[in-house]
Design a protein around this motif. Structure first.
Motif, PDB file in Angstrom:
ATOM      1  N   TYR A 182       0.834  -1.205   0.000  1.00 32.53           N
ATOM      2  CA  TYR A 182       0.000   0.000   0.000  1.00 32.53           C
ATOM      3  C   TYR A 182       0.866   1.251   0.000  1.00 32.53           C
ATOM      4  N   LYS A 183       1.917   1.263   0.800  1.00 30.90           N
ATOM      5  CA  LYS A 183       2.810   2.423   0.844  1.00 30.90           C
ATOM      6  C   LYS A 183       3.521   2.623  -0.500  1.00 30.90           C
ATOM      7  N   HIS A 185       2.482   1.660  -3.477  1.00 26.94           N
ATOM      8  CA  HIS A 185       1.514   2.155  -4.453  1.00 26.94           C
ATOM      9  C   HIS A 185       1.213   3.635  -4.216  1.00 26.94           C
ATOM     10  N   SER A 186       1.021   3.996  -2.956  1.00 28.68           N
ATOM     11  CA  SER A 186       0.735   5.390  -2.621  1.00 28.68           C
ATOM     12  C   SER A 186       1.888   6.296  -3.043  1.00 28.68           C
ATOM     13  N   ASP A 187       3.124   5.849  -2.782  1.00 31.57           N
ATOM     14  CA  ASP A 187       4.297   6.640  -3.162  1.00 31.57           C
ATOM     15  C   ASP A 187       4.401   6.785  -4.684  1.00 31.57           C
ATOM     16  N   MET A 189       1.959   6.775  -6.803  1.00 28.14           N
ATOM     17  CA  MET A 189       0.932   7.711  -7.242  1.00 28.14           C
ATOM     18  C   MET A 189       1.338   9.157  -6.943  1.00 28.14           C
ATOM     19  N   GLN A 190       1.936   9.375  -5.797  1.00 32.07           N
ATOM     20  CA  GLN A 190       2.377  10.729  -5.439  1.00 32.07           C
ATOM     21  C   GLN A 190       3.434  11.244  -6.402  1.00 32.07           C
ATOM     22  N   GLN A 195      -3.577  10.622  -6.553  1.00 35.26           N
ATOM     23  CA  GLN A 195      -3.921  10.043  -5.261  1.00 35.26           C
ATOM     24  C   GLN A 195      -4.348   8.602  -5.443  1.00 35.26           C
ATOM     25  N   ILE A 196      -3.977   7.788  -4.493  1.00 36.74           N
ATOM     26  CA  ILE A 196      -4.393   6.392  -4.523  1.00 36.74           C
ATOM     27  C   ILE A 196      -5.912   6.326  -4.361  1.00 36.74           C
ATOM     28  N   GLN A 199      -8.474   2.968   0.325  1.00 37.95           N
ATOM     29  CA  GLN A 199      -7.931   3.211   1.657  1.00 37.95           C
ATOM     30  C   GLN A 199      -7.042   2.053   2.134  1.00 37.95           C
ATOM     31  N   ARG A 200      -6.116   2.391   2.990  1.00 40.67           N
ATOM     32  CA  ARG A 200      -5.197   1.396   3.554  1.00 40.67           C
ATOM     33  C   ARG A 200      -5.966   0.266   4.234  1.00 40.67           C
ATOM     34  N   CYS A 247       1.222  -1.494  -9.976  1.00 41.40           N
ATOM     35  CA  CYS A 247       1.773  -0.157  -9.752  1.00 41.40           C
ATOM     36  C   CYS A 247       3.262  -0.155 -10.119  1.00 41.40           C
TER      37      CYS A 247
END
Length: 325
Positions: A182-183, A185-187, A189-190, A195-196, A199-200, A247
């Motif tokens: 999750y982290k 993928h979120s990184d 996207m940033q 934005q992802i 939710q986590r 991702c």
């Protein structure tokens, strides 16, 4: 027994039921929300030869606001809608009876809007069209036969083969936890200034439920130093593996990691003895990427209906504000 309990019992007799329609999957993706199921019984549609009392089922996520009630597909869920018993050879008259029951049930719910994506090959959409439901074509890309991996790779485009050559120094690993995925993928996207989309907590629940049933895997492509370049969360049922959440770190877009990630996912699908589904894409660039792996364009259908004319404007307003309705 409740309808959901009866549904959970019935699906054990349906070998080809997509993972997205399993009760435990719906429990995961609808956590904190309300899902229910319409069960259609053989006496309602005059099917005497059915082995089970239930001959069709319509699971659905029901959302409610002070101003509206509507049915939508849950997050990360490609397939839904009405599922017909695999043990019944439905006649046109019986299908019409089934869809009439569905249309009546949805009307009685007092909905403002309805939208679900039906299983590939389902005959139901054409019958629902007769009840004033809109049919919209959806596309996914699939590789059905994975028995001969060399033949599968041979169908890759020259561009994808070149990318695989670039990725020779990379390797696949299964050492990424759900939290780390999750982290990552979120990184990713940033870095793309996006934005992802989930939710986590949502992902942790989904990964836990699927992995406990040995129906998911997190694949990660790393370099020799262990740096992650790309990752994907794949899930599967008895028929298909779905490339659910891929991702890629844009800093390494020229490394060939994205092509290697797909190849490793295909290899995993081959090990499981199932087809490989890129999990759909209506985005031209993404679709072009998937086609270069020798996949076949496959059509399925989204069925929708506006029961309240003003819901057109409500959905557009919420979309403009970036809200999930």
């Amino acid at each position: 027994m409740t309808n959901k309990e009866q549904y959970a019992e019935w699906v054990t007799t349906q070998e080809r039921l997509p993972i997205f329609m399993q009760p435990w999957w719906l429990d995961a993706v609808c956590a904190g929300k309300k899902w229910d199921v319409l069960l259609i019984r053989k006496e309602e549609v005059q099917i005497e030869e059915a082995e089970t009392d239930i001959v069709a089922a319509l699971p659905y996520l029901l959302r409610e606001r002070t101003w509206a009630k509507y049915i939508l597909m849950p997050q990360q869920t490609q397939i839904g809608g009405l599922y017909l018993s695999e043990q019944v050879a439905f006649t046109a008259e019986q299908l019409e009876a089934v869809t009439r029951i569905v249309a009546t049930h949805l009307q009685q719910l007092g909905l403002s809007y309805y939208a679900q994506k039906y299983p590939i090959g389902s005959p139901v959409p054409q019958f629902l069209h007769e009840h004033e439901f809109k049919i919209e074509e959806q596309v996914t890309y699939r590789i059905e036969d994975l028995k001969d991996l060399d033949k599968v790779i041979d169908r890759f485009s020259k561009n994808k083969k070149r990318q695989l050559q670039k990725a020779l120094s990379l390797h696949v690993a299964n050492d990424m936890t759900a939290e780390q995925f999750y982290k990552f993928h979120s990184d990713c996207m940033q870095l793309q200034r996006k934005q992802i989309s989930y939710q986590r907590e949502f992902f942790l629940v989904l990964e836990r439920k699927t992995s406990r049933r040995q129906q998911s895997q997190i694949l990660v492509i790393r370099n020799a130093d262990g740096v992650a370049y790309a990752a994907a969360f794949v899930v599967w049922d008895k028929q298909s593996m779905y490339y659910l959440i891929p991702c890629y770190d844009p800093q390494y877009k020229d490394s060939g990691a994205s092509a290697l990630l797909v190849l490793e996912a295909i290899k995993l699908a081959r090990e499981q003895g199932v087809a490989f589904d890129f999990e759909g894409s209506m985005v031209r660039g993404v679709a072009q990427h998937y086609k270069q792996f020798g996949s076949t364009k496959t059509t399925y259908y989204k069925i929708e209906k506006y029961y309240k004319w003003w819901f057109h404007f409500a959905t557009f307003w919420n979309w403009c504000r970036g809200r999930k309705y």
